[in-house]
Design a protein around this motif. Structure first.
Motif, PDB file in Angstrom:
ATOM      1  N   LEU A  33       0.839  -1.195   0.000  1.00 47.75           N
ATOM      2  CA  LEU A  33       0.000   0.000   0.000  1.00 47.75           C
ATOM      3  C   LEU A  33       0.879   1.253   0.000  1.00 47.75           C
ATOM      4  O   LEU A  33       0.567   2.238  -0.675  1.00 47.75           O
ATOM      5  N   ALA A  34       1.989   1.189   0.718  1.00 42.58           N
ATOM      6  CA  ALA A  34       2.911   2.330   0.721  1.00 42.58           C
ATOM      7  C   ALA A  34       3.403   2.601  -0.695  1.00 42.58           C
ATOM      8  O   ALA A  34       3.510   3.760  -1.118  1.00 42.58           O
ATOM      9  N   VAL A  35       3.689   1.533  -1.443  1.00 39.73           N
ATOM     10  CA  VAL A  35       4.148   1.716  -2.829  1.00 39.73           C
ATOM     11  C   VAL A  35       3.038   2.343  -3.669  1.00 39.73           C
ATOM     12  O   VAL A  35       3.280   3.266  -4.456  1.00 39.73           O
ATOM     13  N   VAL A  36       1.785   1.856  -3.492  1.00 42.78           N
ATOM     14  CA  VAL A  36       0.670   2.447  -4.241  1.00 42.78           C
ATOM     15  C   VAL A  36       0.583   3.944  -3.961  1.00 42.78           C
ATOM     16  O   VAL A  36       0.467   4.771  -4.880  1.00 42.78           O
ATOM     17  N   LEU A  37       0.666   4.299  -2.684  1.00 44.41           N
ATOM     18  CA  LEU A  37       0.494   5.702  -2.306  1.00 44.41           C
ATOM     19  C   LEU A  37       1.601   6.563  -2.891  1.00 44.41           C
ATOM     20  O   LEU A  37       1.366   7.677  -3.352  1.00 44.41           O
ATOM     21  N   THR A  38       2.828   6.028  -2.898  1.00 47.20           N
ATOM     22  CA  THR A  38       3.936   6.807  -3.443  1.00 47.20           C
ATOM     23  C   THR A  38       3.790   6.956  -4.954  1.00 47.20           C
ATOM     24  O   THR A  38       4.045   8.036  -5.500  1.00 47.20           O
ATOM     25  N   ALA A  39       3.354   5.871  -5.622  1.00 46.57           N
ATOM     26  CA  ALA A  39       3.148   5.958  -7.068  1.00 46.57           C
ATOM     27  C   ALA A  39       2.065   6.989  -7.382  1.00 46.57           C
ATOM     28  O   ALA A  39       2.193   7.776  -8.327  1.00 46.57           O
ATOM     29  N   LEU A  40       1.012   7.004  -6.559  1.00 43.94           N
ATOM     30  CA  LEU A  40      -0.043   7.996  -6.779  1.00 43.94           C
ATOM     31  C   LEU A  40       0.499   9.401  -6.581  1.00 43.94           C
ATOM     32  O   LEU A  40       0.145  10.322  -7.319  1.00 43.94           O
ATOM     33  N   ALA A  41       1.383   9.569  -5.604  1.00 49.35           N
ATOM     34  CA  ALA A  41       2.003  10.885  -5.402  1.00 49.35           C
ATOM     35  C   ALA A  41       2.738  11.300  -6.670  1.00 49.35           C
ATOM     36  O   ALA A  41       2.653  12.453  -7.100  1.00 49.35           O
ATOM     37  N   GLY A  42       3.444  10.344  -7.292  1.00 44.93           N
ATOM     38  CA  GLY A  42       4.132  10.648  -8.546  1.00 44.93           C
ATOM     39  C   GLY A  42       3.145  11.083  -9.617  1.00 44.93           C
ATOM     40  O   GLY A  42       3.388  12.043 -10.360  1.00 44.93           O
ATOM     41  N   LEU A  43       1.997  10.415  -9.678  1.00 46.55           N
ATOM     42  CA  LEU A  43       0.981  10.799 -10.665  1.00 46.55           C
ATOM     43  C   LEU A  43       0.436  12.195 -10.378  1.00 46.55           C
ATOM     44  O   LEU A  43       0.143  12.955 -11.297  1.00 46.55           O
ATOM     45  N   TYR A  44       0.306  12.543  -9.105  1.00 47.39           N
ATOM     46  CA  TYR A  44      -0.158  13.894  -8.764  1.00 47.39           C
ATOM     47  C   TYR A  44       0.825  14.935  -9.281  1.00 47.39           C
ATOM     48  O   TYR A  44       0.425  16.000  -9.744  1.00 47.39           O
ATOM     49  N   VAL A  45       2.117  14.617  -9.185  1.00 42.68           N
ATOM     50  CA  VAL A  45       3.117  15.554  -9.720  1.00 42.68           C
ATOM     51  C   VAL A  45       2.897  15.725 -11.227  1.00 42.68           C
ATOM     52  O   VAL A  45       2.913  16.843 -11.744  1.00 42.68           O
ATOM     53  N   LEU A  46       2.655  14.607 -11.917  1.00 39.98           N
ATOM     54  CA  LEU A  46       2.396  14.681 -13.359  1.00 39.98           C
ATOM     55  C   LEU A  46       1.166  15.533 -13.654  1.00 39.98           C
ATOM     56  O   LEU A  46       1.079  16.188 -14.681  1.00 39.98           O
ATOM     57  N   LEU A  47       0.204  15.526 -12.725  1.00 42.73           N
ATOM     58  CA  LEU A  47      -1.028  16.273 -12.916  1.00 42.73           C
ATOM     59  C   LEU A  47      -0.912  17.693 -12.370  1.00 42.73           C
ATOM     60  O   LEU A  47      -1.918  18.333 -12.083  1.00 42.73           O
TER      61      LEU A  47
ATOM     62  N   PHE B  45     -10.258  12.813  -8.748  1.00 40.49           N
ATOM     63  CA  PHE B  45     -10.427  14.232  -8.407  1.00 40.49           C
ATOM     64  C   PHE B  45      -9.313  15.082  -9.007  1.00 40.49           C
ATOM     65  O   PHE B  45      -9.556  16.118  -9.628  1.00 40.49           O
ATOM     66  N   VAL B  46      -8.062  14.644  -8.791  1.00 41.84           N
ATOM     67  CA  VAL B  46      -6.934  15.444  -9.260  1.00 41.84           C
ATOM     68  C   VAL B  46      -6.917  15.484 -10.784  1.00 41.84           C
ATOM     69  O   VAL B  46      -6.657  16.526 -11.393  1.00 41.84           O
ATOM     70  N   ALA B  47      -7.251  14.329 -11.417  1.00 38.60           N
ATOM     71  CA  ALA B  47      -7.256  14.297 -12.882  1.00 38.60           C
ATOM     72  C   ALA B  47      -8.298  15.272 -13.425  1.00 38.60           C
ATOM     73  O   ALA B  47      -8.026  16.045 -14.349  1.00 38.60           O
ATOM     74  N   PHE B  48      -9.479  15.262 -12.821  1.00 35.31           N
ATOM     75  CA  PHE B  48     -10.515  16.189 -13.284  1.00 35.31           C
ATOM     76  C   PHE B  48     -10.142  17.629 -12.973  1.00 35.31           C
ATOM     77  O   PHE B  48     -10.499  18.538 -13.724  1.00 35.31           O
ATOM     78  N   SER B  49      -9.431  17.817 -11.872  1.00 39.62           N
ATOM     79  CA  SER B  49      -9.006  19.167 -11.538  1.00 39.62           C
ATOM     80  C   SER B  49      -8.161  19.754 -12.665  1.00 39.62           C
ATOM     81  O   SER B  49      -8.315  20.911 -13.039  1.00 39.62           O
ATOM     82  N   ARG B  50      -7.284  18.919 -13.250  1.00 51.41           N
ATOM     83  CA  ARG B  50      -6.482  19.433 -14.360  1.00 51.41           C
ATOM     84  C   ARG B  50      -7.328  19.587 -15.618  1.00 51.41           C
ATOM     85  O   ARG B  50      -7.219  20.573 -16.336  1.00 51.41           O
ATOM     86  N   GLN B  51      -8.205  18.594 -15.840  1.00 48.57           N
ATOM     87  CA  GLN B  51      -9.027  18.630 -17.045  1.00 48.57           C
ATOM     88  C   GLN B  51      -9.902  19.877 -17.068  1.00 48.57           C
ATOM     89  O   GLN B  51     -10.021  20.549 -18.086  1.00 48.57           O
ATOM     90  N   LEU B  52     -10.508  20.208 -15.933  1.00 49.18           N
ATOM     91  CA  LEU B  52     -11.426  21.348 -15.874  1.00 49.18           C
ATOM     92  C   LEU B  52     -10.695  22.642 -15.548  1.00 49.18           C
ATOM     93  O   LEU B  52     -11.328  23.682 -15.420  1.00 49.18           O
ATOM     94  N   GLN B  53      -9.389  22.566 -15.380  1.00 53.89           N
ATOM     95  CA  GLN B  53      -8.564  23.731 -15.047  1.00 53.89           C
ATOM     96  C   GLN B  53      -9.135  24.491 -13.862  1.00 53.89           C
ATOM     97  O   GLN B  53      -9.311  25.702 -13.893  1.00 53.89           O
ATOM     98  N   SER B  54      -9.440  23.716 -12.829  1.00 55.14           N
ATOM     99  CA  SER B  54     -10.027  24.316 -11.635  1.00 55.14           C
ATOM    100  C   SER B  54      -9.288  23.739 -10.430  1.00 55.14           C
ATOM    101  O   SER B  54      -8.852  22.597 -10.455  1.00 55.14           O
ATOM    102  N   ILE B  55      -9.140  24.531  -9.391  1.00 50.73           N
ATOM    103  CA  ILE B  55      -8.371  24.084  -8.238  1.00 50.73           C
ATOM    104  C   ILE B  55      -9.246  23.282  -7.277  1.00 50.73           C
ATOM    105  O   ILE B  55      -8.731  22.587  -6.398  1.00 50.73           O
ATOM    106  N   ASP B  56     -10.562  23.333  -7.452  1.00 51.07           N
ATOM    107  CA  ASP B  56     -11.474  22.719  -6.474  1.00 51.07           C
ATOM    108  C   ASP B  56     -11.170  21.249  -6.209  1.00 51.07           C
ATOM    109  O   ASP B  56     -11.219  20.795  -5.065  1.00 51.07           O
ATOM    110  N   GLY B  57     -10.848  20.509  -7.271  1.00 46.23           N
ATOM    111  CA  GLY B  57     -10.559  19.092  -7.095  1.00 46.23           C
ATOM    112  C   GLY B  57      -9.406  18.878  -6.145  1.00 46.23           C
ATOM    113  O   GLY B  57      -9.432  17.998  -5.284  1.00 46.23           O
TER     114      GLY B  57
END
Lengths: 170, 99, 338, 118
Positions: A33-47, B45-57
């Motif tokens: 689960l720790a690995v999942v959470l860290t990978a998700l953190a990486g995806l958040y950076v991408l987003l 949530f985060v993916a939609f936040s980028r898609q909709l260009q809104s910080i709410d997500g």
């Protein structure tokens, strides 16, 4: 250039998530689960949400999961018992079928809908310019002030609840 | 990478979490399955936040983190209390409320 | 032929990372030697003076230690969980090294018309990154204790973890004052803003709280309860030998360097010299050495806390102080600003 | 920008490689002469009894819970701190209210002996 890290992190997250579900020993599940959470953190950076990525690692991987590990050690439950008995015998295969159906359904919905594209203020470029911490903070202390204050109540209730549950003399 | 990729990944993770809750008998691992589902929703949530260009997500995910922390704290306290009175953590043995 | 900017970034990152890691490992090796001399001086002993001694200083001692560690027998205790027991030291040293990804070491300069930044990454969540990586450091210890399946290791790991997370709260809160002044989470920005006056002038209380919490965070005396050798042998390291033991040891010393570097960066202007004199990496190194010397001095002179005192001090003294510091800072900033 | 984080990814890869190499090297070098006594858990020379994975004090759990709840507080403080100059008195009162509620919890935990280790 986003695709290489995306597929890498996505594969990591899915494999580790499967690990959480199938590992016999809860300690290994927690690690997965720790690995999942860290990978998700990486995806958040991408987003373009690095603030959330840091918060995710700090709170989820660094605090919540440590609590999980503590409880596993506190209870030392070891490996779990046999397969479910009686009426629950069909639960496992049914659950897997259900899971597959869920993915299929969501994929179908995704394929059939065209998601809207926003024309909001917070484009990735703008977020990078002002910093995602500042952006989240600004929204938190204006539009989301009430949820923010209510969070403190939630934390207060959690504190009281935990003390009441843990301090009980058996 | 379009938002669909992220949403599809989120759907897969959510389903794995749901299956985990259903097939495991150890409440700790079931709880981890729930966390997995929660995180899958956060990713959406985060993916939609980028898609909709809104910080709410993103603000939502931030608040969800706080809620998740409170939830885990109390949830695990209940599991610990349960274990102290029943000496077991197999959910099939915890049926005191069964009609 | 021009290279893709991404490729240039990648090559730069690889070179910088390797330089930083090699520098940290060398610093670790020689710190063990320096520590032995400092403690020896405090206790009126001579200290190591055999291996490659020049003028009574055993310059080759760390290399001899390294060779010894590599060729020691590496075994897996029969009761241990083999996988967790093996990866725990790797996690410990990995998280210790990763903190250096955001540390600014030197002002950016032009070399042959090419701009060189002396940090691996300047991210606008720098301080949070440090805290996040720091909170992962707990895993190495807790897994080491659990994986060894030894009573001393287990208890040492639990105590260590409980202590580290208790002081992490005060550590995180002590930095908030600096952030209020700087208005940024980027370490490069925080350092640049201190070119004339260091943050410690505005944040003396925050600085003291940070330093105390940091010493507890790296399990140094007077907070070295996790491995109080009279009670717990060697804490979570009890069952470890060979390079696995060395990796834990390495993680501890690198963490020591890291918390000193963070203290220098956040409060003492990082690579900035006093009043902007000759900013450069030598100032950062000097400040880090100062903090490390203080920690060694504390180890040589202070007695150990009792565990209940330690936990109570963290939660009932340091935490309220850190919160008070934030609100005093806020009030002063608002009153002076108005 | 995600590109800013690329060097961190590179560093993670190199550090992982370093850890793996060190652990493999450690397993390959050195003698290998195991015997039952050497491999048994160290208990100061006494024959080991029972498992080390026994249940331990609930205090550790309580500490970890309190840590989570205060960790949330820290993470709320950070965006507030970087925006503090813009938020001004309003920011102080908003955070003050938040803190006041949490302070009630803190005092409650203190009075119930949540910080005591006896």
């Amino acid at each position: 250039m986003e695709s290489i890290p995306f597929y890498f992190l996505a594969a990591l997250a899915v494999l580790a998530a499967l690990g959480v579900v199938v590992m016999r020993d809860p300690v290994y599940s927690a690690l997965a689960l720790a690995v999942v959470l860290t990978a998700l953190a990486g995806l958040y950076v991408l987003l373009s949400a690095p603030f959330l990525a840091a918060a995710q690692v700090m709170i989820y991987a660094g605090a919540i999961l440590i609590l999980f590990v503590f409880v596993i050690m506190l209870l030392s439950p070891g490996r779990e018992g046999d397969a479910p008995r009686g009426a629950l015998k069909w639960q496992r295969p049914l659950a897997v079928i259900f899971g597959g159906a869920l993915v299929a359904q969501l994929a179908l919905v995704l394929l059939m809908t065209i998601l809207p594209t926003g024309r909001g203020l917070y484009t990735p470029e703008y977020l990078a310019q002002i910093g995602s911490t500042q952006a989240v903070g600004a929204a938190l202390f204006t539009d989301y002030l009430l949820p923010f204050e209510i969070t403190s109540l939630l934390l207060l209730v959690a504190m009281v609840g935990v003390i009441v549950l843990a301090k009980k003399k058996s | 990478m379009t938002v669909n990729h992220y949403i599809f990944l989120s759907a897969i993770l959510f389903s794995i979490g749901a299956v985990g809750v259903l097939i495991r008998r150890n409440p700790l691992i079931m709880f981890m399955g729930i966390e997995l589902m929660l995180n899958a929703a956060n990713l959406a949530f985060v993916a939609f936040s980028r898609q909709l260009q809104s910080i709410d997500g993103q603000v939502f995910v931030f608040l969800i983190l706080a809620v998740a922390a409170a939830e885990v704290a109390v949830g695990l306290a209940i599991i610990v209390a349960l274990f102290r009175t029943r000496q077991t953590v197999n959910v099939d043995d915890v049926n005191a409320l069964k009609g | 032929m021009t290279l893709d900017p991404i490729v240039i970034t990648l090559i730069e990152a690889v070179v910088k990372t390797i330089v930083v890691i090699v520098a940290l490992l060398t610093a670790f090796a020689y710190l063990t030697l320096v520590e032995r001399y400092v403690i020896a001086k405090i206790q009126s002993r001579i200290g190591p003076n055999r291996v490659g001694a020049i003028g009574g200083i055993a310059l080759l001692q760390p290399i001899a230690d390294a060779i010894k560690m590599i060729f020691k027998e590496d075994f897996w205790p029969s009761q241990a969980d083999k996988i967790i027991y093996t990866i725990a030291p790797g996690i410990a040293v990995g998280t210790a090294l990763l903190a250096w990804a955001v540390m600014p070491l030197h002002p950016s300069t032009e070399i042959f018309g090419y701009r060189v930044d002396f940090f691996i990454a300047d991210v606008n969540i720098g301080v949070l990154y440090l805290l996040a990586i720091g909170s992962l450091g707990v895993y190495g210890i807790v897994l080491g204790g659990w994986g060894s399946n030894n009573k001393y290791s287990m208890l040492g790991a639990l105590r260590s973890t409980a202590q580290m997370i208790s002081y992490e709260v005060s550590l995180g809160l002590a930095l908030v004052g600096v952030l209020m002044i700087s208005g940024s989470l980027s370490l490069v920005t925080i350092v640049e803003k201190q070119s004339f006056i260091w943050n410690v002038v505005w944040q003396p209380l925050g600085f003291i709280i940070y330093f105390i919490a940091a010493v507890a965070e790296v399990n140094r005396l007077p907070f070295d309860l996790p491995e109080a050798e009279t009670e717990l042998v060697a804490g979570y390291q009890t069952e470890y030998s060979s390079l696995k033991f060395a990796l834990f040891y390495m993680a501890e010393y690198i963490n020591m360097i890291t918390v000193s570097a963070i203290a220098a960066t956040m409060f003492l202007g990082g690579y900035q010299g006093p009043f902007g004199i000759l900013p450069g990496v030598h100032w950062l190194v000097l400040k880090i050495m100062f903090f490390i010397f203080v920690m060694m001095w504390m180890r040589g002179t202070l007695p150990r806390f009792r565990y209940d005192q330690l936990m109570r001090f963290g939660w009932q003294v340091l935490l309220p102080l850190a919160l008070a510091n934030i609100f005093i800072t806020a009030l002063v900033m608002l009153v002076v600003g108005a | 920008m995600p590109v800013d984080y690329l060097p961190i990814l590179v560093m993670i890869a190199i550090v992982t490689a370093f850890a793996v190499i060190a652990l493999t090297l450690s397993a390959m070098t050195g003698p290998r002469r195991p015997n039952p006594t050497k491999l048994s858990p160290y208990e100061s020379g006494m024959p080991p009894f029972g498992s080390a994975r026994r249940r331990f004090s609930i205090k550790y759990y309580l500490t970890a819970v309190l840590f989570i709840l205060f960790d949330i507080e820290i993470i709320f403080f950070y965006p507030w701190a970087v925006l503090f100059r813009d938020l001004g008195w309003f920011g102080l009162s908003a955070m003050g209210t938040f803190m006041l509620v949490l302070l009630i919890g803190y005092v409650y935990v203190w009075r119930k002996g949540g910080f005591e280790w006896d």
